[in-house]
Design a protein around this motif. Sequence first.
Motif, PDB file in Angstrom:
ATOM      1  N   GLN A 155      37.946  37.004  25.267  1.00  0.00           N
ATOM      2  CA  GLN A 155      39.424  37.618  24.779  1.00  0.00           C
ATOM      3  C   GLN A 155      39.741  37.076  23.495  1.00  0.00           C
ATOM      4  OE1 GLN A 155      42.761  36.714  27.355  1.00  0.00           O
ATOM      5  NE2 GLN A 155      44.096  37.599  25.914  1.00  0.00           N
ATOM      6  N   PHE A 165      38.259  35.189  35.037  1.00  0.00           N
ATOM      7  CA  PHE A 165      38.929  34.415  33.751  1.00  0.00           C
ATOM      8  C   PHE A 165      39.420  33.137  34.331  1.00  0.00           C
ATOM      9  CE2 PHE A 165      42.236  36.733  35.870  1.00  0.00           C
ATOM     10  CZ  PHE A 165      43.122  35.999  35.832  1.00  0.00           C
ATOM     11  N   ASN A 181      44.720  33.494  29.972  1.00  0.00           N
ATOM     12  CA  ASN A 181      44.895  34.695  29.207  1.00  0.00           C
ATOM     13  C   ASN A 181      46.035  34.340  28.479  1.00  0.00           C
ATOM     14  OD1 ASN A 181      46.688  35.946  30.790  1.00  0.00           O
ATOM     15  ND2 ASN A 181      45.215  37.089  31.934  1.00  0.00           N
ATOM     16  N   PHE A 225      38.818  32.389  27.243  1.00  0.00           N
ATOM     17  CA  PHE A 225      39.985  32.526  26.389  1.00  0.00           C
ATOM     18  C   PHE A 225      39.989  32.025  25.007  1.00  0.00           C
ATOM     19  CE2 PHE A 225      44.660  31.209  25.812  1.00  0.00           C
ATOM     20  CZ  PHE A 225      45.064  32.293  25.484  1.00  0.00           C
TER      21      PHE A 225
END
Length: 476
Positions: free
Chosen positions: A71, A337, A340, A366
């Motif tokens: 990300q 994940f 985020n 992240f």
Amino acid sequence: MKKTQFLLVALALGFVFSCRENDGITDETPDQKEVHSKIVNVTSHDGRPFSTGTSSYAKFVAGPGGSVLMQGFYWDVPDGGNWWNTVKGKLTDWSNAGIGAVWLPPASKAQNGAYSMGYDPTDYYDFGNYNQNGSIETRFGSRAELEALITKAHAENMQVYADIVINHNSGGQSEYNPYVGSNTWTNFSGVASGKFTRNYNDFYKNAYGNNDEGAFGGFPDLCHANPYVQDWLWGRDDSVGKYYKNVMKFDGWRFDYVKGFGPWVVSTWNSNVGGFSVGELWDSNVNTLEWWANNANSSVFDFAAYYKMDDAFDNGNLNVLNDDMMWKRNPFKAVTFVANHDTDIIYNKMLAYAYILTHEGYPTIFYRDYEEWLNKERLNNLIWIHNNKATGTTSILYTDNDEYIARRNGYNGNPGLVVYINNSSSWQERWIQTNWTSQQIKDFTGSSNWYPTTQSDKWVKIQCAPKSYSIWSLNQ
């Protein structure tokens, strides 16, 4: 979508791996210290190497374990129009580390212009090249800089995913709306690009009904039932989806706030446009996640796993990792994940990254965890392990409140691995059954100095440091 602007405290997460002497276990021989010439030998605290990646410049090539997604932003990245250049400058290092794709924030001009994170879209075709909403560039930079970033990523064999916000719009002018009986901010006839102009009938409530699955934040709610909207989103040759894919060269999509519209919208986009897709369905119910993914013909973020990891690693309840999650239902549609831009609740992040980077699903890293908050070498080690060892189905071997051991069963000649996560305050040891008969194994994190040989019945004793993890595979 940023639901709440979280106040994050930078945690000193110095993740220390320790080692001890063990009776009956000899230290590695000089031959055992030899590692393939393309593997970087980054030194652990006690001088032993662990595997992280390639030693020379190497574009990303997917290994047997698949790929890892970065990300490439966080909430409120610095304004001033330099973010695209910042990300571009990191792509070579990310590629060398084994990261195969980067997810970018919404790239088009939004209502707050140079200060917007992009989740209040006005003109889908203004990538920082039109003077509207108070600026030419977006918060992240110019169109030319975005295109240079995408070109650079492709040169590194990395894919680029666009954040797609099609539930709502913002920045329109006021107009009388006969379906409401008053004025609404739904006049987008003056967008600078001249593409996908909109009026009140392109938003609920309108001739197509009063509402769809959900509105967000009081923004005008885009009406996907309107054929005109459908045509501009995915139908025509210069639709939003096809323009992003064919002109801007995006490779895939992260769909924002998919609770706001039916899964058929994403499914239809995907069938018309193509490319990878993942939906942000913020729901911990695995049945809901699976239903949406199947009906959207898309991957979905595994919020079920996210909340289970928080309970497991922060609340001392590793038994919950036996529970159902999206990656267990369908690993090919699960994007896992640890944090985020919207939510960051897991404290013991390294244990969580060890979990998602050794298990099935498509793991996401992240930006701030990788670049600012956690130990990058440890993350690179986990990425290398994921790409090179994390293959095959998953078998959970042992769980209690503090310990979790799972085996990846290997695939197509790749041996797989065994991951041992220890959330207790002391070293732990367990006998476990592997897939390997009479073969030497080692801990690829460098935490343990054991080099045990599996028995003829495939059993072996492994160990794990406190508040840590070890990852075992054939010593080859």
